[in-house]
Design a protein around this motif. Structure first.
Motif, PDB file in Angstrom:
ATOM      1  N   ALA A 291      86.874  81.950  65.934  1.00  0.00           N
ATOM      2  CA  ALA A 291      87.546  82.878  66.780  1.00  0.00           C
ATOM      3  C   ALA A 291      88.830  83.053  66.529  1.00  0.00           C
ATOM      4  CB  ALA A 291      87.359  81.920  68.100  1.00  0.00           C
ATOM      5  N   LEU A 292      89.786  82.223  65.975  1.00  0.00           N
ATOM      6  CA  LEU A 292      91.035  82.601  65.676  1.00  0.00           C
ATOM      7  C   LEU A 292      91.201  83.860  64.527  1.00  0.00           C
ATOM      8  CD1 LEU A 292      92.992  79.280  64.956  1.00  0.00           C
ATOM      9  CD2 LEU A 292      93.099  80.438  66.876  1.00  0.00           C
ATOM     10  N   GLY A 293      90.247  84.021  63.705  1.00  0.00           N
ATOM     11  CA  GLY A 293      90.000  85.243  63.018  1.00  0.00           C
ATOM     12  C   GLY A 293      90.029  86.266  63.710  1.00  0.00           C
ATOM     13  N   TYR A 294      89.036  86.476  64.721  1.00  0.00           N
ATOM     14  CA  TYR A 294      88.896  87.591  65.543  1.00  0.00           C
ATOM     15  C   TYR A 294      89.965  87.885  66.641  1.00  0.00           C
ATOM     16  CZ  TYR A 294      83.951  88.019  64.304  1.00  0.00           C
ATOM     17  OH  TYR A 294      82.889  88.215  63.612  1.00  0.00           O
ATOM     18  N   ALA A 295      90.783  86.619  66.977  1.00  0.00           N
ATOM     19  CA  ALA A 295      91.916  86.749  67.804  1.00  0.00           C
ATOM     20  C   ALA A 295      93.108  87.386  67.146  1.00  0.00           C
ATOM     21  CB  ALA A 295      92.643  85.420  68.484  1.00  0.00           C
TER      22      ALA A 295
ATOM     23  N   GLY B  78      87.700  78.139  79.640  1.00  0.00           N
ATOM     24  CA  GLY B  78      87.510  76.635  79.383  1.00  0.00           C
ATOM     25  C   GLY B  78      88.932  76.026  79.736  1.00  0.00           C
ATOM     26  N   PHE B  79      89.357  75.050  78.456  1.00  0.00           N
ATOM     27  CA  PHE B  79      90.551  74.480  78.529  1.00  0.00           C
ATOM     28  C   PHE B  79      91.828  75.201  77.815  1.00  0.00           C
ATOM     29  CE2 PHE B  79      87.472  71.062  79.419  1.00  0.00           C
ATOM     30  CZ  PHE B  79      87.992  70.598  80.458  1.00  0.00           C
ATOM     31  N   GLY B  80      91.538  76.484  77.647  1.00  0.00           N
ATOM     32  CA  GLY B  80      92.858  77.369  76.975  1.00  0.00           C
ATOM     33  C   GLY B  80      92.932  77.239  75.629  1.00  0.00           C
ATOM     34  N   HIS B  81      91.925  76.590  75.028  1.00  0.00           N
ATOM     35  CA  HIS B  81      92.244  76.685  73.262  1.00  0.00           C
ATOM     36  C   HIS B  81      92.447  77.862  72.845  1.00  0.00           C
ATOM     37  CE1 HIS B  81      90.249  72.700  74.324  1.00  0.00           C
ATOM     38  NE2 HIS B  81      90.935  72.233  73.213  1.00  0.00           N
TER      39      HIS B  81
ATOM     40  N   ALA C  74      89.639  92.189  76.332  1.00  0.00           N
ATOM     41  CA  ALA C  74      88.792  91.033  76.696  1.00  0.00           C
ATOM     42  C   ALA C  74      88.132  90.428  75.628  1.00  0.00           C
ATOM     43  CB  ALA C  74      87.551  91.709  77.843  1.00  0.00           C
ATOM     44  N   PHE C  75      88.282  88.828  75.838  1.00  0.00           N
ATOM     45  CA  PHE C  75      87.981  88.112  74.887  1.00  0.00           C
ATOM     46  C   PHE C  75      86.975  87.166  75.350  1.00  0.00           C
ATOM     47  CE2 PHE C  75      88.134  84.864  71.538  1.00  0.00           C
ATOM     48  CZ  PHE C  75      88.572  85.775  70.388  1.00  0.00           C
ATOM     49  N   CYS C  76      85.851  86.589  74.867  1.00  0.00           N
ATOM     50  CA  CYS C  76      85.110  85.533  75.485  1.00  0.00           C
ATOM     51  C   CYS C  76      84.689  84.767  74.331  1.00  0.00           C
ATOM     52  CB  CYS C  76      83.929  86.190  76.289  1.00  0.00           C
ATOM     53  SG  CYS C  76      82.942  85.057  77.151  1.00  0.00           S
ATOM     54  N   ALA C  77      85.026  83.444  74.125  1.00  0.00           N
ATOM     55  CA  ALA C  77      84.694  82.388  73.123  1.00  0.00           C
ATOM     56  C   ALA C  77      83.664  81.503  73.690  1.00  0.00           C
ATOM     57  CB  ALA C  77      85.984  81.946  72.545  1.00  0.00           C
ATOM     58  N   ASP C  78      82.450  81.435  72.965  1.00  0.00           N
ATOM     59  CA  ASP C  78      81.642  80.250  72.891  1.00  0.00           C
ATOM     60  C   ASP C  78      81.069  80.302  74.397  1.00  0.00           C
ATOM     61  OD1 ASP C  78      79.957  78.380  72.138  1.00  0.00           O
ATOM     62  OD2 ASP C  78      81.378  76.685  71.678  1.00  0.00           O
TER      63      ASP C  78
ATOM     64  N   ARG D  82      80.782  83.304  68.922  1.00  0.00           N
ATOM     65  CA  ARG D  82      79.986  82.343  69.118  1.00  0.00           C
ATOM     66  C   ARG D  82      78.783  82.629  69.971  1.00  0.00           C
ATOM     67  NH1 ARG D  82      79.738  75.665  69.967  1.00  0.00           N
ATOM     68  NH2 ARG D  82      78.490  75.359  68.031  1.00  0.00           N
ATOM     69  N   LEU D  83      78.128  83.468  69.824  1.00  0.00           N
ATOM     70  CA  LEU D  83      77.056  83.987  70.631  1.00  0.00           C
ATOM     71  C   LEU D  83      75.621  83.254  69.990  1.00  0.00           C
ATOM     72  CD1 LEU D  83      77.599  87.784  70.819  1.00  0.00           C
ATOM     73  CD2 LEU D  83      78.062  86.061  72.816  1.00  0.00           C
ATOM     74  N   ARG D  84      75.321  82.301  70.722  1.00  0.00           N
ATOM     75  CA  ARG D  84      74.014  81.585  70.259  1.00  0.00           C
ATOM     76  C   ARG D  84      73.022  82.704  70.103  1.00  0.00           C
ATOM     77  NH1 ARG D  84      74.517  76.052  69.914  1.00  0.00           N
ATOM     78  NH2 ARG D  84      76.405  75.532  70.344  1.00  0.00           N
ATOM     79  N   ASN D  85      72.086  82.325  68.999  1.00  0.00           N
ATOM     80  CA  ASN D  85      70.947  83.129  68.649  1.00  0.00           C
ATOM     81  C   ASN D  85      69.720  82.566  69.170  1.00  0.00           C
ATOM     82  OD1 ASN D  85      68.885  84.675  67.410  1.00  0.00           O
ATOM     83  ND2 ASN D  85      69.508  84.190  65.302  1.00  0.00           N
TER      84      ASN D  85
END
Length: 447
Positions: A167-171, A187-190, A246-250, A279-282
């Motif tokens: 996710a950091l790579g995409y950010a 979430g908790f802002g990671h 717009a970012f959406c992680a896991d 991290r879109l689950r398959n």
């Protein structure tokens, strides 16, 4: 209430602008369609149940309007208590089930529950100057009736997890945005913490449906962001074309109404904006605890009207470990994507859909460095320290076994190196720890 944030908010029911009455982080947002509470500076733009104590948003609104701020905050952040019999003293638990003892046990249980709530209030109201984020996470997930030790492990150690590094790579592909950024289901802002740096000088708005996560993120992890409590797969409470990214992680695979969520995100970023979902689950690997995932083509169908790339998270992680950004120039083969457990999706104009070269700086080392909490330091008294990779549980080690591919089992360093790390110095020895993912960007007072 921040004037800039008030200007971009819209009523989720009517689409109107709000008026605000309140002060010092508490108040009420009003539109012709209804009223919504603001607690700790965080607007709560949703209906129905909120928090873990069976309270509704309407209940919180009444508390705020009555000036009962502490009660309003506790209604939102208190976890569920443990089972009442467990709270009672051992001698009460040992009493037999017989006539005459029922009232005594009821009174003892009630007293024990009251004491637990007093302790819980003190625990969750501690500030970042008084306790660490870990302490609050520990109480919330493991010291209460939430019963979610795996959730504690995931969030407490997340800064070094494979999905977080990807996710950091995409950010890191976000460069000089001209409008604010949105972190949906933050979430908790990671990842919010990283987005704040990528967005500067533009602001970041972080949204989540759980108020407790926003409370912790705002106090400990990413205090520079602006926070909103709202659902993610309904009408989002923002003006159109507000955000550059717009970012959406896991999280997206947990959304119930994915079509509505995507439609709203497109509205918020406009024709020129960028949407990144990691991290879109398959669904081909669906288990019992991963929401409602789609198959790869399902995710692509949602954004078929815009240029996009669906990529393998394992491939993105492999590039990250080589200090490279994601490869987005060409769409990955769908048949190969069907064999991947998790994926990421980038939607945007052509310039962003390219292969990214070597990072100028490791994204996991852009801020304050600290020892990866998966390492335990053993001092031998001679000025040398053995850093031992230690998993918090067997289930954690099984779930995240792939961290062994890049985290060494042990590292030996001089005590002076750890002192340099603590002082914020970036010596060659500290940079070597960064290269090994033994040193990470972690907020102060997090662990």
């Amino acid at each position: 209430m921040n004037d800039w944030l008030l200007d971009l908010l819209r009523c989720p029911s009517s689409g109107e602008r709000f008026s605000f009455v309140g002060k010092e982080g508490y108040g009420v947002l009003r539109s012709s369609a209804g009223r919504y509470p603001v607690v700790e500076g965080i607007p709560i733009l949703k209906r129905g149940l909120v928090g873990n104590m069976g309270r509704t948003v309407a209940d919180v609104l009444k508390l705020v309007e009555a000036g009962r701020r502490r009660e309003a905050l506790l209604a939102l952040i208190l976890p569920r208590p443990p089972a009442v019999p467990v709270l009672a003293p051992p001698w009460v638990q040992a009493l037999p089930e017989m006539r005459g003892l029922g009232r005594l046990k009821t009174l003892a249980h009630g007293h024990a529950l009251g004491r637990w709530r007093e302790h819980a209030a003190v625990s969750v109201l501690r500030t970042s100057a008084e306790a660490s984020a870990w302490a609050l996470l520990d109480f919330y997930f493991r010291g209460s009736g939430m019963g979610m030790p795996n959730a504690y492990d995931y969030f407490a150690y997340r800064f070094g997890l494979p999905d977080f590094l990807a996710a950091l790579g995409y950010a890191a592909i976000i460069e000089r945005p001209r409008r604010p950024l949105l972190d949906l289901a933050c979430g908790f802002g990671h990842i919010t913490r990283s987005l704040v740096r990528r967005a500067a000088p533009q602001p970041v708005v972080a949204a989540d449906r759980v108020f407790f996560t926003l409370h912790l993120a705002r106090s400990w992890v990413a205090p520079e962001a602006h926070y909103i409590c709202c659902d993610a797969d309904v009408a989002l409470p923002f003006a159109s074309e507000t955000f550059a990214v717009a970012f959406c992680a896991d999280a997206f695979h947990y959304f119930g109404d994915k079509a509505t969520a995507i439609s709203e995100l497109k509205r918020l970023i406009g024709a020129e904006g960028t949407l990144i979902m990691t991290r879109l689950r398959n669904a081909l690997f669906q288990g019992s605890d991963i929401g409602q995932p789609l198959m790869p083509e399902g995710y692509m169908d949602l954004v078929a009207d815009r240029p996009h790339r669906l990529a393998s998270d394992s491939a993105t992680l492999a590039r990250y470990l080589r200090k490279q950004g994601p490869a987005l120039a060409a769409q990955s083969d769908l048949e190969l994507l069907c064999q991947e457990k998790s994926l990421s999706l980038v939607v945007g104009a052509a310039p962003i859909l390219r292969d990214y070269d070597t990072f100028a700086q490791w994204p996991h080392a852009e801020g304050r460095l600290a020892l990866n909490p998966l390492y335990t330091a053993h001092h031998d008294g001679s000025g040398t320290v053995l850093l031992q990779r230690t998993f918090p549980s067997q289930s954690y080690e099984e779930s995240y076994a792939n961290v062994k591919s890049y985290l060494p089992s042990q590292v030996t360093v001089a005590e002076a190196v750890l002192e340099e790390l603590a002082r914020g110095e970036r010596s060659a020895a500290v940079e070597e720890l960064v290269e090994q993912f033994v040193a990470l960007d972690i907020p102060p007072r997090y662990c």
